[in-house]
Design a protein around this motif. Sequence first.
Motif, PDB file in Angstrom:
ATOM      1  N   VAL A   1       8.084  -9.321  -3.447  1.00 48.66           N
ATOM      2  CA  VAL A   1       6.852  -9.298  -2.665  1.00 48.66           C
ATOM      3  C   VAL A   1       6.753  -7.915  -2.053  1.00 48.66           C
ATOM      4  CG1 VAL A   1       5.659 -10.249  -0.656  1.00 48.66           C
ATOM      5  CG2 VAL A   1       6.972 -11.758  -2.147  1.00 48.66           C
ATOM      6  N   SER A   2       5.591  -7.267  -2.237  1.00 48.84           N
ATOM      7  CA  SER A   2       5.336  -5.951  -1.642  1.00 48.84           C
ATOM      8  C   SER A   2       4.292  -6.119  -0.550  1.00 48.84           C
ATOM      9  CB  SER A   2       4.815  -4.976  -2.700  1.00 48.84           C
ATOM     10  OG  SER A   2       5.774  -4.793  -3.704  1.00 48.84           O
ATOM     11  N   GLN A   3       4.457  -5.342   0.510  1.00 49.16           N
ATOM     12  CA  GLN A   3       3.528  -5.419   1.628  1.00 49.16           C
ATOM     13  C   GLN A   3       3.505  -4.064   2.337  1.00 49.16           C
ATOM     14  OE1 GLN A   3       5.203  -8.493   4.125  1.00 49.16           O
ATOM     15  NE2 GLN A   3       3.831  -7.991   5.775  1.00 49.16           N
ATOM     16  N   ASN A   4       2.467  -3.833   3.118  1.00 46.20           N
ATOM     17  CA  ASN A   4       2.283  -2.573   3.843  1.00 46.20           C
ATOM     18  C   ASN A   4       2.037  -2.891   5.309  1.00 46.20           C
ATOM     19  OD1 ASN A   4       1.556  -0.039   4.784  1.00 46.20           O
ATOM     20  ND2 ASN A   4      -0.466  -0.089   3.857  1.00 46.20           N
ATOM     21  N   SER A   5       2.911  -2.384   6.177  1.00 49.37           N
ATOM     22  CA  SER A   5       2.753  -2.593   7.615  1.00 49.37           C
ATOM     23  C   SER A   5       2.016  -1.445   8.284  1.00 49.37           C
ATOM     24  CB  SER A   5       4.120  -2.794   8.263  1.00 49.37           C
ATOM     25  OG  SER A   5       4.721  -3.949   7.738  1.00 49.37           O
ATOM     26  N   GLY A   6       1.436  -0.554   7.469  1.00 51.93           N
ATOM     27  CA  GLY A   6       0.497   0.450   7.946  1.00 51.93           C
ATOM     28  C   GLY A   6       1.082   1.624   8.689  1.00 51.93           C
ATOM     29  N   PRO A   7       0.223   2.295   9.361  1.00 53.79           N
ATOM     30  CA  PRO A   7      -1.105   1.878   9.813  1.00 53.79           C
ATOM     31  C   PRO A   7      -2.228   2.051   8.782  1.00 53.79           C
ATOM     32  CG  PRO A   7      -0.593   4.002  10.763  1.00 53.79           C
ATOM     33  CD  PRO A   7       0.614   3.578   9.973  1.00 53.79           C
ATOM     34  N   SER A   8      -2.041   2.862   7.753  1.00 51.70           N
ATOM     35  CA  SER A   8      -3.129   3.130   6.797  1.00 51.70           C
ATOM     36  C   SER A   8      -3.138   2.117   5.656  1.00 51.70           C
ATOM     37  CB  SER A   8      -2.973   4.528   6.187  1.00 51.70           C
ATOM     38  OG  SER A   8      -3.034   5.506   7.185  1.00 51.70           O
ATOM     39  N   ASP A   9      -4.339   1.779   5.196  1.00 55.22           N
ATOM     40  CA  ASP A   9      -4.483   0.963   3.985  1.00 55.22           C
ATOM     41  C   ASP A   9      -4.101   1.819   2.781  1.00 55.22           C
ATOM     42  OD1 ASP A   9      -5.538  -0.983   5.628  1.00 55.22           O
ATOM     43  OD2 ASP A   9      -7.605  -0.691   4.979  1.00 55.22           O
TER      44      ASP A   9
END
Length: 185
Positions: free
Chosen positions: A80-88
């Motif tokens: 599972v990949s995810q982005n905690s940012g802050p940028s999209d």
Amino acid sequence: MVVTRKALLRVSAAAAMASTLALGAGGTVAAVGAPVVSRPVSPVVSRVVSPVVRGVEPEADVSHHGHVSLWGTGLGVWLVSQNSGPSDLAGTTVRLRLSVPLSGRQELPAQCLQADRQTVLCRTGPLRGDGSQQRQLALELQLLGRPTEVVVRIDTAWNGGATDLNAKNSEHEVLAPATGDEYVF
């Protein structure tokens, strides 16, 4: 004659000061401390070279987590990949490098490709910077022979040029013995 670095710096600084130009009234150029003479600026001197200003690079915190399982000639990778940012992010590319070669061409999901005999690359698609969007990936890879263990290295190969100040949560190295058990990363 031995020239020291300090001596070179002093000469360079003196030369730079001597050649410093000041723009006078009416668009004229004169050396610092010299009287201003009203004459047009020469095209060579009038060219001002400004420093290259780069845009601010986006900042993101991409993470990959999941598990790896080895049985016989098969290697399962679930992540599972995810982005905690802050940028999209418009997307990222996850790289899976194996310590043993794959057995020829693999049947891979549409978002993945086999880069070489030991590397698979997969794109995630867009990842919002608030961590609310997760991209899942499941692969069943066929390995050459029946290895007793395999080391899988997972990392982000591309993230659109964003700065990731916490790259450790997207870089993993997992040892998976051929037990069929799930080894978490």
